[in-house]
Design an enzyme around this catalytic site. Structure first.
Site, PDB file in Angstrom:
ATOM      1  N   ALA A 115      -0.296   6.350 -14.155  1.00 32.02           N
ATOM      2  CA  ALA A 115       0.521   5.385 -14.888  1.00 32.02           C
ATOM      3  C   ALA A 115       0.875   4.184 -14.022  1.00 32.02           C
ATOM      4  O   ALA A 115       1.704   3.363 -14.401  1.00 32.02           O
ATOM      5  CB  ALA A 115       1.788   6.069 -15.388  1.00 32.02           C
ATOM      6  N   GLY A 116       0.294   4.105 -12.828  1.00 29.42           N
ATOM      7  CA  GLY A 116       0.542   2.950 -11.951  1.00 29.42           C
ATOM      8  C   GLY A 116       1.801   3.096 -11.113  1.00 29.42           C
ATOM      9  O   GLY A 116       2.224   2.146 -10.462  1.00 29.42           O
ATOM     10  N   LEU A 117       2.408   4.285 -11.121  1.00 25.35           N
ATOM     11  CA  LEU A 117       3.672   4.451 -10.399  1.00 25.35           C
ATOM     12  C   LEU A 117       3.517   5.264  -9.103  1.00 25.35           C
ATOM     13  O   LEU A 117       4.498   5.729  -8.532  1.00 25.35           O
ATOM     14  CB  LEU A 117       4.731   5.095 -11.313  1.00 25.35           C
ATOM     15  N   SER A 146       1.951   8.245  -8.445  1.00 20.88           N
ATOM     16  CA  SER A 146       2.228   9.686  -8.454  1.00 20.88           C
ATOM     17  C   SER A 146       1.413  10.457  -7.404  1.00 20.88           C
ATOM     18  O   SER A 146       1.951  11.348  -6.747  1.00 20.88           O
ATOM     19  CB  SER A 146       2.037  10.263  -9.849  1.00 20.88           C
ATOM     20  N   SER A 147       0.153  10.101  -7.177  1.00 18.32           N
ATOM     21  CA  SER A 147      -0.632  10.901  -6.223  1.00 18.32           C
ATOM     22  C   SER A 147      -0.108  10.708  -4.798  1.00 18.32           C
ATOM     23  O   SER A 147       0.044  11.680  -4.047  1.00 18.32           O
ATOM     24  CB  SER A 147      -2.138  10.624  -6.326  1.00 18.32           C
ATOM     25  N   ASP A 185       0.231   2.181  -1.452  1.00 24.89           N
ATOM     26  CA  ASP A 185       1.022   3.228  -2.125  1.00 24.89           C
ATOM     27  C   ASP A 185       1.635   4.195  -1.106  1.00 24.89           C
ATOM     28  O   ASP A 185       2.844   4.460  -1.135  1.00 24.89           O
ATOM     29  CB  ASP A 185       0.153   4.017  -3.116  1.00 24.89           C
TER      30      ASP A 185
HETATM   31  C1  MEV Z   1      -2.752   1.084  -6.956  1.00 21.91           C
HETATM   32  O1  MEV Z   1      -1.391   1.429  -6.991  1.00 21.91           O
HETATM   33  C2  MEV Z   1      -2.951  -0.332  -6.523  1.00 21.91           C
HETATM   34  C3  MEV Z   1      -4.394  -0.813  -6.424  1.00 21.91           C
HETATM   35  O2  MEV Z   1      -4.320  -2.109  -5.788  1.00 21.91           O
HETATM   36  C4  MEV Z   1      -5.266   0.110  -5.610  1.00 21.91           C
HETATM   37  C5  MEV Z   1      -4.902   0.138  -4.135  1.00 21.91           C
HETATM   38  O3  MEV Z   1      -4.213  -0.743  -3.641  1.00 21.91           O
HETATM   39  O4  MEV Z   1      -5.373   1.082  -3.464  1.00 21.91           O
HETATM   40  C6  MEV Z   1      -5.023  -1.009  -7.784  1.00 21.91           C
END
Ligand code: MEV
Length: 313
Positions: free
Chosen positions: A103-105, A107-108, A151
């Site tokens: 979800a872009g937050l 989590s992993s 992340d």
């Molecule tokens: C993922 O949260 C962010 C991206 O830029 C991938 C990354 O930075 O590894 C899409």
């Protein structure tokens, strides 16, 4: 030994996702109220280590040895043992996460950081934030292939960060409180798949993509100054510009665009998708007064909306 309980937060990227994979700077903040928990307890020496994953109404149980090598939990455990050169005695690990997956937050990375913190305490070693971040990065490599490292950094350090691949992190002091509203599109695409599809387009059209990533980098650098001075209106305008560029590389979705439009119509200073995109969450920045109106608007079309604030501490 009593059970050890650790946790790690979600994150949102305010500027620079995707471009950060190609060396542009990015800015991310931890979402400290939204966390994943890891609880670890010792088992008898003759036992096999067990993993329990608790969902809202579910519990899944695995022997760690039976999980595939590219599994997030197994991968994190293997990288931890390799990096610390510690052989972990049998354990029962329970993961309870409030962070939605894909979800872009983050989590992993959050699951990896919570597990690394738990394994560190379980083995009686004190791990620096840098080491936690480094181990989580390697676990992210198993998951995604080519993560930028943003992340694992924002989640392990639990501070707003200005990040550039290969240059490490800089803490970003946000002196004035900013109000963020996040809404779920209800759609999910794995970050790994979106990053790979952007890479395929970049290979076909390198100069166009490089120009877009350079423009995103300039927006991020302008945003760093706006965040430091607490200029929410300017931060919002830059977020909307960043979203337009993310749309141009085809990582948005009609639902995300609709949420962003509604947030802006309801008085947000600006909004954008956050993270890998093609679903997941969007993030808007708002004045104190307009928050409830924006939340109400987003609630009518999103399965989940929440508010948070960053900075001003
Ligand atoms: C993922 O949260 C962010 C991206 O830029 C991938 C990354 O930075 O590894 C899409």
């Amino acid at each position: 030994m009593a059970a050890i309980s650790t946790s790690a937060p979600a994150k949102t990227i305010l500027f620079g996702e995707h471009a950060v994979v190609y060396g542009a700077p990015a800015i991310a903040v931890p979402l400290k109220a939204l966390r994943v928990k890891a609880i670890i307890q010792p088992l008898l020496a003759s036992s096999k280590s067990l993993v329990f994953i608790k969902g809202k109404n579910t519990i899944e149980q695995f022997h760690i040895d039976d999980l595939p090598a590219d599994n997030l939990i197994k991968g994190t455990f293997a990288v931890f043992e390799k990096e610390t050169r510690i052989r972990i005695s049998p354990f029962k690990l329970t993961i309870i996460s409030k962070i939605p997956i894909a979800a872009g937050l983050g989590s992993s990375a959050a699951v990896a950081v919570a597990i690394i913190r738990a394994l560190g305490e379980f083995s009686g070693i004190k791990l620096s934030k840098e080491t936690v971040s480094k181990i989580a990065y390697q676990s992210e490599v198993i998951q995604h292939g080519t993560p930028s490292g943003i992340d694992n950094s924002v989640i392990a350090y639990e501070e707003p960060v200005y990040f550039q691949k290969g240059k490490g992190i800089t803490y970003l002091p946000i002196k004035k409180k900013i109000h963020l509203i996040l809404a779920d599109s209800g759609e999910r695409t794995l970050t790994r798949d979106v990053v790979e599809s952007v890479r395929n387009c970049m290979v076909r059209n390198p100069s166009l993509y490089q120009n877009i990533f350079d423009s995103i980098g300039k927006i991020t650098n302008a945003a760093k100054i706006a965040l430091e001075s607490g200029n929410s209106k300017q931060i919002g305008e830059l977020m909307t510009q960043n979203h337009t560029l993310l749309k141009s590389i085809n990582v948005s979705s009609p639902k995300l665009d609709l949420l962003i439009m509604r947030a802006n119509e309801a008085g947000a200073f600006g909004a954008k998708l956050c993270g890998g995109g093609r679903g997941g969450y969007m993030v808007a920045i708002s004045s104190e007064e307009n928050r409830s109106k924006i939340v109400e608007q987003l609630h009518s079309i999103s399965p989940y909306v929440f508010e948070t604030s960053v900075g001003g501490e």
